[in-house]
Design a protein around this motif. Sequence first.
Motif, PDB file in Angstrom:
ATOM      1  N   LEU A   1       9.657   0.946 -45.127  1.00  0.00           N
ATOM      2  CA  LEU A   1       8.580   0.323 -44.355  1.00  0.00           C
ATOM      3  C   LEU A   1       8.823  -1.171 -44.173  1.00  0.00           C
ATOM      4  O   LEU A   1       8.639  -1.710 -43.081  1.00  0.00           O
ATOM      5  N   LEU A   2       9.254  -1.852 -45.229  1.00  0.00           N
ATOM      6  CA  LEU A   2       9.510  -3.293 -45.120  1.00  0.00           C
ATOM      7  C   LEU A   2      10.659  -3.588 -44.160  1.00  0.00           C
ATOM      8  O   LEU A   2      10.652  -4.638 -43.502  1.00  0.00           O
ATOM      9  N   GLY A   3      11.624  -2.691 -44.072  1.00  0.00           N
ATOM     10  CA  GLY A   3      12.686  -2.876 -43.087  1.00  0.00           C
ATOM     11  C   GLY A   3      12.119  -2.970 -41.684  1.00  0.00           C
ATOM     12  O   GLY A   3      12.505  -3.839 -40.895  1.00  0.00           O
ATOM     13  N   VAL A   4      11.160  -2.105 -41.383  1.00  0.00           N
ATOM     14  CA  VAL A   4      10.496  -2.126 -40.076  1.00  0.00           C
ATOM     15  C   VAL A   4       9.594  -3.348 -39.971  1.00  0.00           C
ATOM     16  O   VAL A   4       9.646  -4.101 -38.994  1.00  0.00           O
ATOM     17  N   ARG A   5       8.777  -3.559 -40.976  1.00  0.00           N
ATOM     18  CA  ARG A   5       7.774  -4.625 -40.937  1.00  0.00           C
ATOM     19  C   ARG A   5       8.413  -6.014 -40.808  1.00  0.00           C
ATOM     20  O   ARG A   5       7.968  -6.831 -40.003  1.00  0.00           O
ATOM     21  N   ILE A   6       9.424  -6.286 -41.589  1.00  0.00           N
ATOM     22  CA  ILE A   6      10.059  -7.605 -41.538  1.00  0.00           C
ATOM     23  C   ILE A   6      10.758  -7.805 -40.194  1.00  0.00           C
ATOM     24  O   ILE A   6      10.715  -8.902 -39.628  1.00  0.00           O
ATOM     25  N   SER A   7      11.339  -6.758 -39.651  1.00  0.00           N
ATOM     26  CA  SER A   7      11.946  -6.841 -38.326  1.00  0.00           C
ATOM     27  C   SER A   7      10.891  -7.187 -37.278  1.00  0.00           C
ATOM     28  O   SER A   7      11.107  -8.050 -36.419  1.00  0.00           O
ATOM     29  N   VAL A   8       9.732  -6.548 -37.351  1.00  0.00           N
ATOM     30  CA  VAL A   8       8.631  -6.823 -36.424  1.00  0.00           C
ATOM     31  C   VAL A   8       8.161  -8.269 -36.595  1.00  0.00           C
ATOM     32  O   VAL A   8       7.965  -8.997 -35.613  1.00  0.00           O
ATOM     33  N   GLU A   9       7.995  -8.690 -37.832  1.00  0.00           N
ATOM     34  CA  GLU A   9       7.536 -10.063 -38.072  1.00  0.00           C
ATOM     35  C   GLU A   9       8.549 -11.086 -37.576  1.00  0.00           C
ATOM     36  O   GLU A   9       8.160 -12.105 -37.002  1.00  0.00           O
ATOM     37  N   ASN A  10       9.816 -10.829 -37.798  1.00  0.00           N
ATOM     38  CA  ASN A  10      10.839 -11.768 -37.327  1.00  0.00           C
ATOM     39  C   ASN A  10      10.827 -11.881 -35.804  1.00  0.00           C
ATOM     40  O   ASN A  10      10.951 -12.980 -35.259  1.00  0.00           O
ATOM     41  N   ARG A  11      10.659 -10.745 -35.107  1.00  0.00           N
ATOM     42  CA  ARG A  11      10.554 -10.789 -33.644  1.00  0.00           C
ATOM     43  C   ARG A  11       9.307 -11.563 -33.223  1.00  0.00           C
ATOM     44  O   ARG A  11       9.344 -12.357 -32.279  1.00  0.00           O
ATOM     45  N   ALA A  12       8.221 -11.349 -33.928  1.00  0.00           N
ATOM     46  CA  ALA A  12       6.979 -12.057 -33.606  1.00  0.00           C
ATOM     47  C   ALA A  12       7.143 -13.560 -33.833  1.00  0.00           C
ATOM     48  O   ALA A  12       6.705 -14.373 -33.011  1.00  0.00           O
ATOM     49  N   LEU A  13       7.790 -13.918 -34.942  1.00  0.00           N
ATOM     50  CA  LEU A  13       8.006 -15.339 -35.230  1.00  0.00           C
ATOM     51  C   LEU A  13       8.937 -15.979 -34.196  1.00  0.00           C
ATOM     52  O   LEU A  13       8.771 -17.154 -33.853  1.00  0.00           O
ATOM     53  N   GLU A  14       9.905 -15.208 -33.709  1.00  0.00           N
ATOM     54  CA  GLU A  14      10.800 -15.720 -32.644  1.00  0.00           C
ATOM     55  C   GLU A  14      10.001 -16.071 -31.394  1.00  0.00           C
ATOM     56  O   GLU A  14      10.350 -17.002 -30.677  1.00  0.00           O
ATOM     57  N   SER A  15       8.925 -15.328 -31.142  1.00  0.00           N
ATOM     58  CA  SER A  15       8.117 -15.599 -29.949  1.00  0.00           C
ATOM     59  C   SER A  15       7.446 -16.973 -30.034  1.00  0.00           C
ATOM     60  O   SER A  15       7.061 -17.529 -29.004  1.00  0.00           O
ATOM     61  N   LEU A  16       7.291 -17.509 -31.238  1.00  0.00           N
ATOM     62  CA  LEU A  16       6.712 -18.846 -31.391  1.00  0.00           C
ATOM     63  C   LEU A  16       7.651 -19.917 -30.869  1.00  0.00           C
ATOM     64  O   LEU A  16       7.229 -21.005 -30.499  1.00  0.00           O
ATOM     65  N   ARG A  17       8.940 -19.637 -30.858  1.00  0.00           N
ATOM     66  CA  ARG A  17       9.948 -20.627 -30.446  1.00  0.00           C
ATOM     67  C   ARG A  17      10.122 -20.689 -28.940  1.00  0.00           C
ATOM     68  O   ARG A  17      10.696 -21.623 -28.429  1.00  0.00           O
ATOM     69  N   THR A  18       9.671 -19.640 -28.233  1.00  0.00           N
ATOM     70  CA  THR A  18       9.892 -19.624 -26.792  1.00  0.00           C
ATOM     71  C   THR A  18       8.727 -20.179 -26.023  1.00  0.00           C
ATOM     72  O   THR A  18       7.696 -20.471 -26.515  1.00  0.00           O
TER      73      THR A  18
END
Length: 168
Positions: free
Chosen positions: A151-168
């Motif tokens: 589950l954390l493999g999925v969750r951390i991947s989702v969070e990292n993508r979400a955090l990347e959206s802060l940079r754009t």
Amino acid sequence: MLAYTLLIAAVAVERLLELVVSQRNLKWSRERGGVEFGAGHYPVMVVLHTALLAACLFEAAHREFIPLLGWPMLALVVAAQALRWWCITTLGHQWNTRVVVVPGARRVGGGPYRFFSHPNYVAVVVEGVALPLVHTAWLTAVAFTVLNAALLGVRISVENRALESLRT
């Protein structure tokens, strides 16, 4: 077993308190245009964390308390809760059990986030091992750890993508 049941009940109450804070923060985020990422894994996370508490009680009913193991594990459970609430207070309105990004928000880099990208998951992993082992529920500790890793493999991947959206 009564003391362990009370510990599990206390953790359950703490989780309900987290959900109250999360719902308040979700409302705050949505009012500011917050966008949720990866909602599909959320029900799995709720089931897994609820099952952890139930499995702890079920397995512990068939196990003996071993003080040499139980007391250090209890200390780890308390430390994990402290870390969890340090994360919650550091993130403030941005903390949520869901992955929600508010447009224009800045990535938080203070508190425990100075040391780890995802410190809340350090708390989750420690608690997932330690809480069952307070009362020698080792099967629960192993099962939760394996399932939570997936589950954390999925969750951390989702969070990292979400955090990347802060940079754009």
